[in-house]
Design a protein around this motif. Structure first.
Motif, short mmCIF file in Angstrom:
data_model
loop_
_atom_site.label_atom_id
_atom_site.label_comp_id
_atom_site.label_asym_id
_atom_site.label_seq_id
_atom_site.Cartn_x
_atom_site.Cartn_y
_atom_site.Cartn_z
N PRO A 89 -4.83 12.82 2.50
CA PRO A 89 -5.72 11.86 2.31
C PRO A 89 -6.29 12.17 0.93
CG PRO A 89 -6.53 13.60 3.86
CD PRO A 89 -5.15 13.86 3.33
N ASP A 90 -5.83 12.03 -0.21
CA ASP A 90 -6.24 12.28 -1.40
C ASP A 90 -6.13 11.08 -2.38
OD1 ASP A 90 -3.64 12.13 -2.04
OD2 ASP A 90 -3.50 14.40 -2.51
N GLY A 91 -5.68 9.96 -2.01
CA GLY A 91 -5.64 8.65 -2.61
C GLY A 91 -4.44 8.61 -3.70
N TYR A 92 -3.57 9.45 -3.67
CA TYR A 92 -2.36 9.66 -4.40
C TYR A 92 -1.13 9.01 -3.74
CZ TYR A 92 -5.20 11.72 -7.99
OH TYR A 92 -6.12 12.12 -8.85
N THR A 93 -1.22 8.86 -2.35
CA THR A 93 -0.10 8.10 -1.61
C THR A 93 -0.90 6.85 -0.74
OG1 THR A 93 0.94 10.33 -1.40
CG2 THR A 93 2.01 8.27 0.10
N LEU A 94 -0.25 5.72 -0.99
CA LEU A 94 -0.89 4.61 -0.66
C LEU A 94 0.32 3.66 0.18
CD1 LEU A 94 -3.26 3.39 -3.41
CD2 LEU A 94 -3.79 4.88 -1.67
N LEU A 95 0.02 2.71 1.08
CA LEU A 95 0.89 1.67 1.72
C LEU A 95 0.35 0.44 1.27
CD1 LEU A 95 3.09 1.33 4.06
CD2 LEU A 95 1.19 0.95 5.46
N MET A 96 1.71 -0.22 0.84
CA MET A 96 1.27 -1.90 1.03
C MET A 96 1.95 -2.29 2.37
SD MET A 96 0.40 -4.54 -0.13
CE MET A 96 0.52 -4.87 -2.02
N GLY A 97 1.03 -2.44 3.02
CA GLY A 97 1.37 -2.83 4.52
C GLY A 97 1.58 -4.43 4.62
N SER A 98 2.74 -4.56 5.45
CA SER A 98 2.84 -6.16 5.88
C SER A 98 2.15 -6.07 7.35
CB SER A 98 4.28 -6.27 6.20
OG SER A 98 4.48 -7.63 6.69
#
Length: 328
Positions: A89-98
């Motif tokens: 949880p460091d802001g360097y892996t994100l999700l574009m969620g549908s």
């Protein structure tokens, strides 16, 4: 001496805590200090991928760091979402969620491998993709009221095609069947491209599918659009009324997209991402580019996205329960 020793230890502990908080604040102020990865839980080339690449290209320019797209399709978008849910949880892996897919998964899949509400933190809405009620030219109905009357006069004889069981298109069809009180057979296909020929030929009566693939077909008058499932009309088909204004108030189904981070991501980082993403989404050239793809972009606060997710989960859970839809 014991008192002095105790005071000394407390001072050291206080200093350590202060140093830790300062280091954390400094790290957050410096964010991002390396490339960010955005996971797209669908194949390259689809609407989610197109939207993500267009936004993150502009985002990278604003934050001064590369934004890398990683396509992780499979299991109804759950593989990609679970990957982000379990990331640091460091802001360097994100999700574009549908959001349509993921809010359905909460109820449809017994164990998707993560909790959409507990393991993912909302950052900002990104955009929406309209769905339309479309019929083949063999169908005599010229509007939604006529389609419903036609279905009631022919119970069990009409069919509604979708791009697969348990997806947003299938559930939108089921929601409309329930609202209209009609008996229509669901026919699942392995994708819209396989559904289209049967819709044109009349082998399947209708679909409540995403708008973009049908724009050229509507222009060539190979099929007819009777209504659009969004709350307001689309600028791409302004003459097509909404389902709501066609006699079904409150009816709405959209393929919605949003940015999410792993739960536990610091608020300062979420707030910074929210601010930068929302600035990007105001870009008129970006709006025009994505609207040509049928996508209407819009941002939000994290709180608004969280409320929207809850509403979508509740809505599609009711549809799944009412229609008794079971995983294949």
């Amino acid at each position: 001496m014991k008192v002095l020793s105790k005071i000394f230890k407390l001072t050291l502990a206080s200093f350590a805590l202060s140093s830790a908080l300062t280091a954390t604040a400094t790290a957050q102020d410096a964010y991002p200090s390396k490339p960010i990865k955005v996971v797209v839980p669908f194949p390259a080339g689809g609407a989610t991928d197109i939207l993500t690449r267009a936004i993150t290209e502009k985002l990278a320019q604003r934050i001064g760091q590369s934004v890398i797209i990683e396509n992780r399709p499979g299991a109804g978008a759950n593989i990609g979402a679970a990957t982000v849910a379990k990331a640091a949880p460091d802001g360097y892996t994100l999700l574009m969620g549908s959001i349509g897919s993921h809010s359905i998964s909460v109820t449809y899949h017994k164990d998707p491998g993560y909790s959409f509400q507990k393991d993912l933190l909302p950052i900002s809405m990104a955009g929406t993709l309209s769905n339309i009620v479309v019929v083949g030219n063999e169908v005599p109905a010229k509007n939604l009221a006529e389609l419903v009357a036609y279905a009631k006069a022919n119970p069990g004889k009409l069919s509604c095609g979708s791009s697969g069981t348990g997806g947003l298109i299938h559930l939108t069809c089921e929601m409309f069947k329930s609202a209209a009180g009609i008996d229509v057979l669901h026919v699942p296909y392995k994708g819209t491209s396989l559904l289209m020929p049967d819709l044109i030929s009349g082998r399947v009566t209708m679909a409540l599918d995403t708008l973009p693939p049908y724009l050229s077909m509507l222009k060539d008058k190979k099929v007819r659009a009777l209504a659009i499932t969004t709350a307001k009309r689309s600028p791409l088909v302004p003459d097509v009324p909404t389902v709501a204004e066609s006699g079904y108030p409150g009816f709405e189904s959209v393929a919605s997209y949003g940015f999410f981070a792993p739960a536990g991501t610091p608020k300062a980082i979420v707030d910074k991402l929210n601010k930068e993403i929302n600035v990007v989404l105001l870009d008129p050239q970006l709006k025009e580019k994505l609207l040509a793809q049928g996508i209407e972009i819009e941002g939000s606060t994290p709180e608004a996205l969280q409320a929207f997710v809850k509403g979508e989960i509740d809505k599609w859970a009711r549809v799944i329960k009412t229609s008794n839809i079971k995983p294949e």
